[in-house]
Enzyme design. Structure first.
Site, short mmCIF file in Angstrom:
data_model
loop_
_atom_site.label_atom_id
_atom_site.label_comp_id
_atom_site.label_asym_id
_atom_site.label_seq_id
_atom_site.Cartn_x
_atom_site.Cartn_y
_atom_site.Cartn_z
CD GLU A 31 1.33 -4.90 11.23
OE1 GLU A 31 1.38 -4.25 10.19
OE2 GLU A 31 0.23 -5.71 11.97
NE ARG A 83 -9.86 -5.83 -20.39
CZ ARG A 83 -10.08 -4.72 -20.68
NH1 ARG A 83 -9.43 -4.04 -20.83
NH2 ARG A 83 -11.59 -4.95 -21.45
CG ASP A 112 -11.30 -0.52 -22.19
OD1 ASP A 112 -12.83 -0.39 -22.63
OD2 ASP A 112 -10.90 -1.74 -22.06
N PRO A 133 0.73 -1.70 0.31
CG PRO A 133 -0.04 -1.29 1.88
CD PRO A 133 0.51 -2.14 0.95
N1 SAM Z 1 1.80 -3.29 7.07
C1 SAM Z 1 1.48 -2.98 6.18
C2 SAM Z 1 1.74 -1.08 5.79
O1 SAM Z 1 0.61 -0.70 7.04
O2 SAM Z 1 1.82 -0.18 5.10
C3 SAM Z 1 0.69 -3.06 5.06
C4 SAM Z 1 0.62 -4.60 5.72
S1 SAM Z 1 -0.78 -5.31 4.66
C5 SAM Z 1 -1.88 -6.11 6.22
C6 SAM Z 1 -0.02 -7.24 3.94
C7 SAM Z 1 0.72 -7.44 2.67
O3 SAM Z 1 -1.07 -6.89 1.79
C8 SAM Z 1 1.51 -5.76 2.26
O4 SAM Z 1 2.55 -6.15 2.91
C9 SAM Z 1 1.10 -5.75 1.20
O5 SAM Z 1 1.88 -7.23 -0.21
C10 SAM Z 1 -0.43 -6.25 0.30
N2 SAM Z 1 -1.58 -5.56 0.54
C11 SAM Z 1 -2.34 -4.61 1.50
N3 SAM Z 1 -3.04 -3.67 1.07
C12 SAM Z 1 -2.43 -3.61 -0.63
C13 SAM Z 1 -1.99 -2.41 -1.74
N4 SAM Z 1 -3.36 -1.83 -1.59
N5 SAM Z 1 -1.93 -2.58 -2.32
C14 SAM Z 1 -0.90 -3.59 -2.76
N6 SAM Z 1 -0.75 -4.38 -2.15
C15 SAM Z 1 -1.33 -4.10 -0.76
#
Ligand code: SAM
Length: 272
Positions: A136, A174, A189, A109
């Site tokens: 995490e 795609r 699109d 994220p």
């Molecule tokens: N503690 C992290 C933070 O606050 O940045 C979030 C960890 S999340 C619970 C677990 C995993 O989900 C991340 O390591 C990532 O690979 C994935 N993930 C969660 N949200 C995401 C998003 N919006 N985009 C891409 N990957 C995401």
């Protein structure tokens, strides 16, 4: 194009990759998807892939060793395939520099936002490596010393990187030439040209008293094209005016938008 996906939950991909366009792309030989179970690269007897965070606090962190080992194995296979004469020490050095022109993408994220233009950029590569985090997230040394790109699919937090990886694969596949039946299908699109797409209708011409716009039944292709362009402009103005700043607009588009926005202000008044 080849996707290598590193995950603790390879079984999650079975459904989405076994249907519709992604399935067809694989059957056509246009796309190859390899799932790598990170747990298989953990060397201790319990196959440990996560541990408690240094400094305390809740949650677990994905350990670096199995992730590095899995990625290095895949990159090593790529380098050595068809080049059996290459000395293995040389392969190991190249793999360790991660300088092979293959994006190694961490789904997080905290990454750059995944958009249609990022999908287009990724579609130009022969191979993508996608690392799915859990808990995490991954040990920071994976981000610092292994990955070459970090992608977020939106400003929210999911439980893992598997769904984001599926989103990236679907959006990229795609766009690959030959994957969709109609090669022009993606041109209009939403987000392809910076605008949202015009509305679509199909049979019946009248449903519960709601008629299809007359122009679409007229057979006049120039008029239909003009109506669709105006609808795309209007829709983008109404729903995502932020997109218009970077959209590819003609003088006629600009004139239409000016006329439409001044009409809207007169009709509905403007917000304070
Ligand atoms: N503690 C992290 C933070 O606050 O940045 C979030 C960890 S999340 C619970 C677990 C995993 O989900 C991340 O390591 C990532 O690979 C994935 N993930 C969660 N949200 C995401 C998003 N919006 N985009 C891409 N990957 C995401």
């Amino acid at each position: 194009m080849r996707f290598d996906i590193f995950t603790l939950f390879p079984e999650m991909f079975a459904g989405p990759f076994a249907s519709s366009i992604v399935k067809r792309a694989q059957e056509m030989g246009r796309v190859e998807i390899a799932l790598h179970d990170i747990r298989a690269y953990a060397t201790d007897k319990h196959h440990t892939t996560d541990d408690t965070p240094y400094g305390g606090g809740g949650g677990m962190v994905m350990k670096p060793e199995p992730i590095f080992a899995a990625v290095e194995r895949v990159l090593g296979e790529r380098l050595s395939s068809g080049k059996s004469a290459t000395p293995s020490a040389e392969i190991a050095d190249t793999v360790r520099s991660y300088d092979m022109g293959v994006p190694i993408i961490l789904l997080t994220p905290q990454g750059r936002l995944f958009t249609q233009s990022v999908a287009c950029e990724l579609a130009s590569h022969e191979q993508l490596l996608l690392i799915c985090g859990r808990y995490e997230g991954v040990d920071e040394r994976v981000r610092e010393h292994l990955v070459t790109d970090e992608i977020s699919i939106g400003d929210y937090v999911l439980s893992g990187g598997e769904i984001p990886a599926m989103v990236v694969v679907d959006a990229v596949v795609r766009l690959l030439p030959g994957v969709l039946g109609d090669p022009a299908a993606t041109h209009n699109d939403s987000h392809a040209t910076g605008l949202l797409e015009y509305p679509h209708y199909t049979r019946p011409p009248v449903f519960r008293g709601w008629a299809v716009p007359e122009v679409l039944l007229s057979g006049n292709h120039a008029e239909i094209a003009r109506w669709r362009r105006e609808q795309a402009l209007r829709r983008t103005l109404d729903r995502r005016p932020d997109l218009l700043g970077s959209a590819d607009l003609t003088p006629a588009d600009r004139a239409y938008l000016e006329k439409t926005s001044s009409l809207s202000e007169k009709d509905f008044g403007s917000c304070p």
